[in-house]
Every structure is written in structure tokens, then in C-alpha cells.
Design an enzyme around this catalytic site. Structure first.
Site, PDB file in Angstrom:
ATOM      1  N   THR A  35       0.830  -1.213   0.000  1.00 48.17           N
ATOM      2  CA  THR A  35       0.000   0.000   0.000  1.00 48.17           C
ATOM      3  C   THR A  35       0.856   1.252   0.000  1.00 48.17           C
ATOM      4  O   THR A  35       0.461   2.286  -0.548  1.00 48.17           O
ATOM      5  CB  THR A  35      -0.908  -0.017   1.248  1.00 48.17           C
ATOM      6  OG1 THR A  35      -1.778  -1.134   1.133  1.00 48.17           O
ATOM      7  CG2 THR A  35      -1.736   1.234   1.375  1.00 48.17           C
ATOM      8  N   SER A  41       1.489  -7.523  -0.900  1.00 54.07           N
ATOM      9  CA  SER A  41       2.223  -8.521  -0.105  1.00 54.07           C
ATOM     10  C   SER A  41       1.398  -9.754   0.239  1.00 54.07           C
ATOM     11  O   SER A  41       1.938 -10.740   0.744  1.00 54.07           O
ATOM     12  CB  SER A  41       2.807  -7.896   1.161  1.00 54.07           C
ATOM     13  OG  SER A  41       1.839  -7.761   2.165  1.00 54.07           O
ATOM     14  N   ASP A  81       0.284  -6.498   4.941  1.00 49.14           N
ATOM     15  CA  ASP A  81      -0.434  -7.753   5.212  1.00 49.14           C
ATOM     16  C   ASP A  81       0.471  -8.904   5.659  1.00 49.14           C
ATOM     17  O   ASP A  81       0.116  -9.655   6.562  1.00 49.14           O
ATOM     18  CB  ASP A  81      -1.235  -8.180   3.975  1.00 49.14           C
ATOM     19  CG  ASP A  81      -2.489  -7.332   3.783  1.00 49.14           C
ATOM     20  OD1 ASP A  81      -2.908  -6.658   4.741  1.00 49.14           O
ATOM     21  OD2 ASP A  81      -3.041  -7.346   2.674  1.00 49.14           O
TER      22      ASP A  81
HETATM   23  N1  ASP Z   1      -2.573  -5.577   0.684  1.00 52.67           N
HETATM   24  C1  ASP Z   1      -1.547  -4.615   1.008  1.00 52.67           C
HETATM   25  C2  ASP Z   1      -0.221  -5.353   1.040  1.00 52.67           C
HETATM   26  O1  ASP Z   1       0.033  -6.045   1.988  1.00 52.67           O
HETATM   27  C3  ASP Z   1      -1.839  -3.991   2.314  1.00 52.67           C
HETATM   28  C4  ASP Z   1      -0.838  -2.965   2.764  1.00 52.67           C
HETATM   29  O2  ASP Z   1       0.274  -2.841   2.285  1.00 52.67           O
HETATM   30  O3  ASP Z   1      -1.176  -2.252   3.738  1.00 52.67           O
HETATM   31  O4  ASP Z   1       0.540  -5.251   0.117  1.00 52.67           O
END
Ligand code: ASP
Length: 335
Positions: A27, A76, A110
């Protein structure tokens, strides 16, 4: 082949610590559709390059002489052991160079705790290795990524952060890889270190450690040669004991593994047990059969981290990381 690593010029760079920033996505590198830029709703993780992330953190080039490299740009949730090995290889190579201070890894929130703990197993405590993330995409109002990255670079360049194992910096807190976990799907302060609490804080008054890391014990995997990231990781699955857990899932896994239709075969099961680690009688019978078939079975509490023993302080996903890495490195050394 062109060297993918680039350097960001800084005034008085000779006096500054030399920090490597490795971009992997998340993110922190996320972009929302134009209509949602302010809120970040519906964003896609892993879009912006690490150079753009550094450019969005004012004053960062005055904190360190920065080198950066984009290793991948993913959400991630899609991370895998090959990424852990690639990162460990990069950090080991960086540390072997003269005059380097520390390393920052930008990562999705994540699975940050899995990558952080994998690196903690694969690297000597040594110079600082700091993972950071964000809960809001890069251009959202009050985006937390630029500040977290700025803080992570400061921690990575500070000798006081050395020898503490792999660290995670987010929301002004410095966590140990062993203790940290993502505790909330959306809040800016999503990371916590359970009852142990963070190792310290980073803010306007600088870096302050408030406790020692009891987990800086010898790391048997850190001295071993790394397998190539392409080597298939052993299969370690997570299963959960719950009302009505009859063990059929485990029986199916073991049967497929024994028959050779499950590839790679099942090496180990990490079982989230009820309470302190109790298991439904139906699942327990299936786990006995799995153990008889040569599968390693490790029961951990589903209520929180393990207490005492070899896995003290580790949650279930980190126990899985450890069993997987131990098996991978054992297979590599032919033991
Ligand atoms: N889905 C994202 C990831 O883990 C969530 C984040 O980075 O906050 O890449």
C-alpha cells in the site's frame, strides 16, 4: 546488464550513513483511482516505484546517503519464500560492502510480519534491517507512507539500532520482527507487539529504545548458505482446531501427499489449537495419522503467541515461517 541500483544525491553526503532502500510494493506504493485519491478507496497496491516513494518524503535525502533498488512491486498478500530468500541475499551482499550502515525494505503490511521474521532467521543481528509499510496509499490525505519511510531510514542509519535483529518501523514505533503483527485491517496504527510492546519509538526527538530484545539469541540459520530463490519451498500448511473439526482435511492432505499427487509433499502442519493449544478429538486422531506418515505436527495456541519453549513469542504464521526455513535450509545442506 545495467545495474538496477540507483543513488539519490544528498548535500554533505560523505558525512551521512549509507542506507540501501529495497522496494517490494504494498500500500505504501499504492495508487487509488483518480476520483478516490483523497480517501484511497479502491486503490491498487504496488504501483509506484521506490524512487517515487523516496521523492515523496521531504528531507529524507538529508538523513542518509540513499541507494535504492526495486526488487518487485507486489501486493504482499502474494509474497512467497522466494522473496524472503532474495531479500536475505541482497542484505547479506550489502552488509559485506565496506561503509554501509543499514537497509530499509518497503513492504505491504499484510504479510510484513512473515517477511520480517523470515529475515530475522536468515540474517545475523548485525547492522540495522528495517521493514516499513503504510496503511494508506501514497497520495491519500494524511498518507502515512512518507513519514514511515522517513523514520525507517533514520532508524536504519542509526548505530543504536544495530544488533537488535530485524526491525519494523510504523506509526512512530519500532517493533522487533519476532513480536510484531498486523492487528487491524485499516487503522493507521495497525501494528503491535503484543504484551511485550514495541522496542522503542522514533519521532521528533529522535530514536529511543525503551527495552532490550530478549530474542537476540543465536540464529542457527543465519550462518548457512542461502538456497536459490527458485528452489521449491517445503509444504508447511496451517490448519485450525474449531467446533466440529473432524480432521478430514488433514486426512485428504496426507493421502494426497503419500500418493504423490500433492507437490511438494506435506512436510509439516502448524495447528492452531484452542485455548493454550488443545485440539478437537476428531482432528487429533487425524494429526496422529499425519505424524505416523512422517509429517511434523506443531500445535500452537490460536489465542495468541506461543509461550515458552522453542517458539516463545511467535504467532502461528511465524512458526510456519520457521519450520519452512529450517526444512528448506536442511534440504539445501543435504542434512
Ligand atoms: N494488501 C496490502 C499489502 O500487503 C496492504 C498494505 O500494504 O497495507 O501489500
Amino acid at each position: 546488464m545495467q545495474d538496477p541500483r540507483c543513488e539519490l544525491p544528498a548535500a554533505g553526503a560523505g558525512l551521512l550513513p549509507h542506507v540501501l532502500v529495497l522496494g517490494t510494493g504494498g500500500t505504501i506504493a499504492g495508487v487509488a483511482p483518480p476520483a478516490n485519491t483523497a480517501t484511497g478507496a479502491g486503490y491498487t497496491a504496488g504501483v509506484l516505484g521506490v524512487e517515487q516513494l523516496l521523492a515523496s518524503a521531504p528531507g529524507i535525502a538529508q538523513q542518509a546517503r540513499l541507494e535504492f533498488e526495486q526488487l518487485c512491486n507486489i501486493d504482499s498478500k502474494d509474497a512467497n519464500p522466494a522473496l524472503w530468500l532474495q531479500l536475505a541475499r541482497e542484505v547479506r551482499a550489502w552488509r559485506a560492502r565496506a561503509g554501509t550502515a543499514g537497509c530499509v525494505i518497503t513492504h505491504g503490511s499484510d504479510t510484513l510480519e512473515e517477511t520480517a521474521y523470515a529475515l530475522d532467521c536468515l540474517l545475523e543481528p548485525g547492522s540495522p534491517v528495517v521493514l516499513t509499510a503504510a496503511m494508506l496509499p501514497a497520495a491519500a490525505l494524511s498518507a502515512d507512507g512518507p513519514r514511515n519511510l522517513f523514520d525507517a531510514v533514520r532508524v536504519a542509519g542509526d548505530p543504536a539500532a544495530a544488533g537488535r535483529g530485524v526491525l519494523c518501523v510504523a506509526h512512530g514505533r519500532v517493533h522487533a520482527a519476532r513480536d510484531v503483527s498486523k492487528q487491524h485491517p485499516a487503522r493507521i496504527d495497525a501494528f503491535a507487539s503484543g504484551e511485550r510492546g514495541p522496542l522503542g519509538f522514533i519521532g521528533a526527538s529522535g530514536l529511543r529504545f525503551t527495552r532490550e530484545q530478549p530474542g537476540v539469541e543465536p540464529r542457527p540459520l543465519a550462518g548457512l548458505a542461502l538456497p536459490s530463490p527458485e528452489m521449491a519451498a517445503p509444504r508447511v500448511e496451517l490448519v485450525c482446531s474449531h467446533a466440529g473439526a473432524d480432521g478430514e482435511l488433514v486426512r485428504a492432505l496426507v493421502a494426497a501427499s503419500v500418493a504423490g499427487t500433492l507437490r511438494p509433499p506435506l512436510h509439516a502442519l502448524v495447528v492452531l489449537g484452542t485455548g493454550g493449544g488443545t485440539v478437537h478429538e476428531g482432528l487429533a486422531a487425524a494429526l496422529d495419522q499425519a505424524a505416523e506418515a512422517g509429517v511434523r505436527v506443531q500445535v500452537v495456541p490460536r489465542t495468541g503467541p506461543c509461550e515458552g519453549g522453542d517458539f516463545d513469542g511467535l504467532n502461528a504464521v511465524k512458526v510456519r515461517v520457521r519450520l519452512l526455513l529450517e526444512a528448506l535450509l536442511e534440504a539445501r545442506s543435504g542434512a
